[in-house]
Design a protein around this motif. Structure first.
Motif, PDB file in Angstrom:
ATOM      1  N   LYS A 269       0.832  -1.212   0.000  1.00 47.22           N
ATOM      2  CA  LYS A 269       0.000   0.000   0.000  1.00 47.22           C
ATOM      3  C   LYS A 269       0.866   1.263   0.000  1.00 47.22           C
ATOM      4  O   LYS A 269       0.629   2.200  -0.769  1.00 47.22           O
ATOM      5  N   GLN A 270       1.877   1.276   0.868  1.00 39.61           N
ATOM      6  CA  GLN A 270       2.737   2.456   0.951  1.00 39.61           C
ATOM      7  C   GLN A 270       3.556   2.650  -0.330  1.00 39.61           C
ATOM      8  O   GLN A 270       3.819   3.792  -0.729  1.00 39.61           O
ATOM      9  N   CYS A 271       3.928   1.552  -0.967  1.00 43.92           N
ATOM     10  CA  CYS A 271       4.658   1.670  -2.233  1.00 43.92           C
ATOM     11  C   CYS A 271       3.786   2.319  -3.306  1.00 43.92           C
ATOM     12  O   CYS A 271       4.242   3.192  -4.056  1.00 43.92           O
ATOM     13  N   HIS A 272       2.539   1.903  -3.378  1.00 42.42           N
ATOM     14  CA  HIS A 272       1.627   2.496  -4.362  1.00 42.42           C
ATOM     15  C   HIS A 272       1.428   3.981  -4.085  1.00 42.42           C
ATOM     16  O   HIS A 272       1.383   4.804  -5.015  1.00 42.42           O
ATOM     17  N   GLU A 273       1.303   4.329  -2.813  1.00 43.34           N
ATOM     18  CA  GLU A 273       1.110   5.741  -2.448  1.00 43.34           C
ATOM     19  C   GLU A 273       2.328   6.578  -2.832  1.00 43.34           C
ATOM     20  O   GLU A 273       2.214   7.768  -3.132  1.00 43.34           O
ATOM     21  N   ALA A 274       3.517   5.946  -2.810  1.00 39.42           N
ATOM     22  CA  ALA A 274       4.758   6.662  -3.126  1.00 39.42           C
ATOM     23  C   ALA A 274       5.138   6.553  -4.600  1.00 39.42           C
ATOM     24  O   ALA A 274       6.166   7.093  -5.025  1.00 39.42           O
ATOM     25  N   GLY A 275       4.314   5.851  -5.387  1.00 37.07           N
ATOM     26  CA  GLY A 275       4.605   5.704  -6.803  1.00 37.07           C
ATOM     27  C   GLY A 275       5.705   4.703  -7.098  1.00 37.07           C
ATOM     28  O   GLY A 275       6.346   4.766  -8.155  1.00 37.07           O
ATOM     29  N   ILE A 276       5.930   3.768  -6.174  1.00 33.72           N
ATOM     30  CA  ILE A 276       6.961   2.736  -6.349  1.00 33.72           C
ATOM     31  C   ILE A 276       6.374   1.546  -7.101  1.00 33.72           C
ATOM     32  O   ILE A 276       5.277   1.091  -6.797  1.00 33.72           O
ATOM     33  N   GLN A 277       7.110   1.011  -8.064  1.00 33.29           N
ATOM     34  CA  GLN A 277       6.640  -0.154  -8.814  1.00 33.29           C
ATOM     35  C   GLN A 277       6.670  -1.403  -7.939  1.00 33.29           C
ATOM     36  O   GLN A 277       7.643  -1.673  -7.244  1.00 33.29           O
ATOM     37  N   VAL A 278       5.570  -2.176  -7.987  1.00 35.06           N
ATOM     38  CA  VAL A 278       5.464  -3.433  -7.246  1.00 35.06           C
ATOM     39  C   VAL A 278       5.171  -4.549  -8.247  1.00 35.06           C
ATOM     40  O   VAL A 278       4.305  -4.397  -9.110  1.00 35.06           O
ATOM     41  N   THR A 279       5.895  -5.648  -8.137  1.00 38.00           N
ATOM     42  CA  THR A 279       5.622  -6.793  -8.988  1.00 38.00           C
ATOM     43  C   THR A 279       5.654  -8.067  -8.157  1.00 38.00           C
ATOM     44  O   THR A 279       6.291  -8.104  -7.102  1.00 38.00           O
ATOM     45  N   ALA A 280       4.940  -9.088  -8.614  1.00 38.71           N
ATOM     46  CA  ALA A 280       4.854 -10.342  -7.862  1.00 38.71           C
ATOM     47  C   ALA A 280       5.476 -11.491  -8.641  1.00 38.71           C
ATOM     48  O   ALA A 280       5.269 -11.620  -9.847  1.00 38.71           O
ATOM     49  N   LEU A 281       6.227 -12.318  -7.934  1.00 38.56           N
ATOM     50  CA  LEU A 281       6.800 -13.530  -8.510  1.00 38.56           C
ATOM     51  C   LEU A 281       6.011 -14.705  -7.947  1.00 38.56           C
ATOM     52  O   LEU A 281       6.137 -15.036  -6.765  1.00 38.56           O
ATOM     53  N   PRO A 282       5.141 -15.320  -8.749  1.00 44.91           N
ATOM     54  CA  PRO A 282       4.210 -16.323  -8.229  1.00 44.91           C
ATOM     55  C   PRO A 282       4.889 -17.597  -7.753  1.00 44.91           C
ATOM     56  O   PRO A 282       6.015 -17.916  -8.154  1.00 44.91           O
ATOM     57  N   GLY A 283       4.159 -18.309  -6.914  1.00 40.39           N
ATOM     58  CA  GLY A 283       4.667 -19.571  -6.377  1.00 40.39           C
ATOM     59  C   GLY A 283       3.667 -20.172  -5.420  1.00 40.39           C
ATOM     60  O   GLY A 283       2.461 -19.987  -5.570  1.00 40.39           O
ATOM     61  N   ALA A 284       4.165 -20.865  -4.415  1.00 38.69           N
ATOM     62  CA  ALA A 284       3.310 -21.590  -3.481  1.00 38.69           C
ATOM     63  C   ALA A 284       2.390 -20.653  -2.685  1.00 38.69           C
ATOM     64  O   ALA A 284       2.781 -19.565  -2.289  1.00 38.69           O
ATOM     65  N   CYS A 285       1.153 -21.129  -2.478  1.00 36.93           N
ATOM     66  CA  CYS A 285       0.174 -20.400  -1.667  1.00 36.93           C
ATOM     67  C   CYS A 285      -0.741 -21.436  -1.033  1.00 36.93           C
ATOM     68  O   CYS A 285      -1.437 -22.169  -1.744  1.00 36.93           O
ATOM     69  N   ALA A 286      -0.730 -21.529   0.293  1.00 38.20           N
ATOM     70  CA  ALA A 286      -1.438 -22.608   0.990  1.00 38.20           C
ATOM     71  C   ALA A 286      -2.925 -22.654   0.664  1.00 38.20           C
ATOM     72  O   ALA A 286      -3.493 -23.730   0.478  1.00 38.20           O
ATOM     73  N   LEU A 287      -3.568 -21.490   0.586  1.00 44.27           N
ATOM     74  CA  LEU A 287      -5.014 -21.498   0.377  1.00 44.27           C
ATOM     75  C   LEU A 287      -5.369 -22.059  -0.996  1.00 44.27           C
ATOM     76  O   LEU A 287      -6.348 -22.793  -1.141  1.00 44.27           O
ATOM     77  N   VAL A 288      -4.560 -21.742  -2.016  1.00 42.10           N
ATOM     78  CA  VAL A 288      -4.818 -22.248  -3.366  1.00 42.10           C
ATOM     79  C   VAL A 288      -4.523 -23.745  -3.431  1.00 42.10           C
ATOM     80  O   VAL A 288      -5.308 -24.523  -3.986  1.00 42.10           O
ATOM     81  N   ASN A 289      -3.392 -24.148  -2.864  1.00 39.76           N
ATOM     82  CA  ASN A 289      -3.047 -25.576  -2.850  1.00 39.76           C
ATOM     83  C   ASN A 289      -4.150 -26.404  -2.196  1.00 39.76           C
ATOM     84  O   ASN A 289      -4.567 -27.448  -2.713  1.00 39.76           O
ATOM     85  N   ALA A 290      -4.609 -25.936  -1.040  1.00 37.00           N
ATOM     86  CA  ALA A 290      -5.633 -26.675  -0.294  1.00 37.00           C
ATOM     87  C   ALA A 290      -6.947 -26.731  -1.067  1.00 37.00           C
ATOM     88  O   ALA A 290      -7.591 -27.781  -1.145  1.00 37.00           O
TER      89      ALA A 290
END
Length: 281
Positions: free
Chosen positions: A98-119
């Motif tokens: 949230k703070q990165c977006h407010e400051a205009g900082i680029q955010v990117t995600a590198l996907p991988g394991a996520c317990a809720l999706v796996n389950a």
């Protein structure tokens, strides 16, 4: 130029579940922000990652996020990792994002394991629509309020729970939601992974005698639209016809429109409602 915040998913159990891209990124960034540096150092050592770490957790998430944003503004690239799984899901990462977006900082995600999706995908429960509640709050009133809201939830429900609290949570779910179909997933991706598809009552009785080990994900069947329709119809049938008509007429509907909606609520024809109203006059 400002740096980039990389949200890097890490394994939830099996170390082989990390991606090549995450390993490369963790080696290349200037700093790694980790939920628990003592836990994460084991992962970094395993993959020979020597990048400097700093702690970023629930108790410093607001102030430390400000510090990290300043470093990003200076041009530093930072990777955010959680103890296990995808950052931002049931952890403090959302504040930094949230703070990165407010400051205009680029955010990117590198996907991988996520317990809720796996389950969810191995649960045998409907996967098209679901809601995620993470860990239920410890405050009794807040906890009960959330469970009350879930009573009429039609989507598949996903809840995280620690093993020592599982029996208590199952007792509350049985009391407030009724004996729904449910899947209990434990030790996801690990050697002793288990998937227990049954119902809340059966899973509760089993774990009263067999204390669970390992983090748990509860996948609970949502209430069917038919159940909700039947419950609504029952409540309408318990009120007088005139009171039922007034619900809609007080909202500005004409008598004819109200009769049509009342007939639908009660599962009868509009002519039946008209006849009953005549008899009441």
């Amino acid at each position: 130029m400002a740096g980039i915040l990389y949200l890097c998913a890490t394994p939830i159990g099996n170390l082989e579940d990390i991606t090549f891209r995450v390993v490369r990124t963790l080696k290349e960034v200037d700093l790694i922000a980790a939920e628990d540096t003592r836990h994460s150092i084991k992962l970094l050592n395993h993959f020979e990652i020597r990048t400097k770490m700093t702690s970023y957790h629930e108790y410093n998430r607001v102030e430390k996020a400000k510090v990290l944003v300043e470093k990003l503004k200076e041009g530093k690239n930072i990777a955010l990792i959680t103890d296990a799984g995808t950052p931002g899901i049931s952890d403090p990462g959302e504040e930094l994002v949230k703070q990165c977006h407010e400051a205009g900082i680029q955010v990117t995600a590198l996907p991988g394991a996520c317990a809720l999706v796996n389950a969810l995908i191995i649960s045998g429960q409907p996967t098209r629509r679901f809601c995620f509640e993470a860990f239920l709050p410890t405050d009794k009133k807040e906890r009960k309020d959330i469970l009350e809201q879930l009573k009429n939830e039609t989507r598949t429900i996903i809840i995280y729970e620690a093993p020592h609290r599982l029996v208590r949570t199952l007792e509350e779910l049985l009391e407030l939601l009724g004996n729904r179909k449910m899947t209990l997933c434990r030790e996801l991706t690990k050697k002793h992974e288990s998937v227990f598809l049954s119902d809340i009552e059966s899973i509760l009785e089993y774990h009263k005698e067999n204390p669970p080990k390992g983090e748990c994900v509860l996948i609970i069947q949502g209430k069917s639209f038919q159940e909700i329709k039947e419950e609504n119809q029952k409540s309408f049938l318990e009120m007088s016809l005139s009171d039922h008509m007034n619900i809609y007429m007080d909202q500005g509907y004409s008598k004819k429109e109200a009769m049509k909606m009342v007939a639908k609520d009660r599962g009868v024809g509009k002519r039946d409602i008209y006849q009953q109203l005549l008899e009441e006059e």
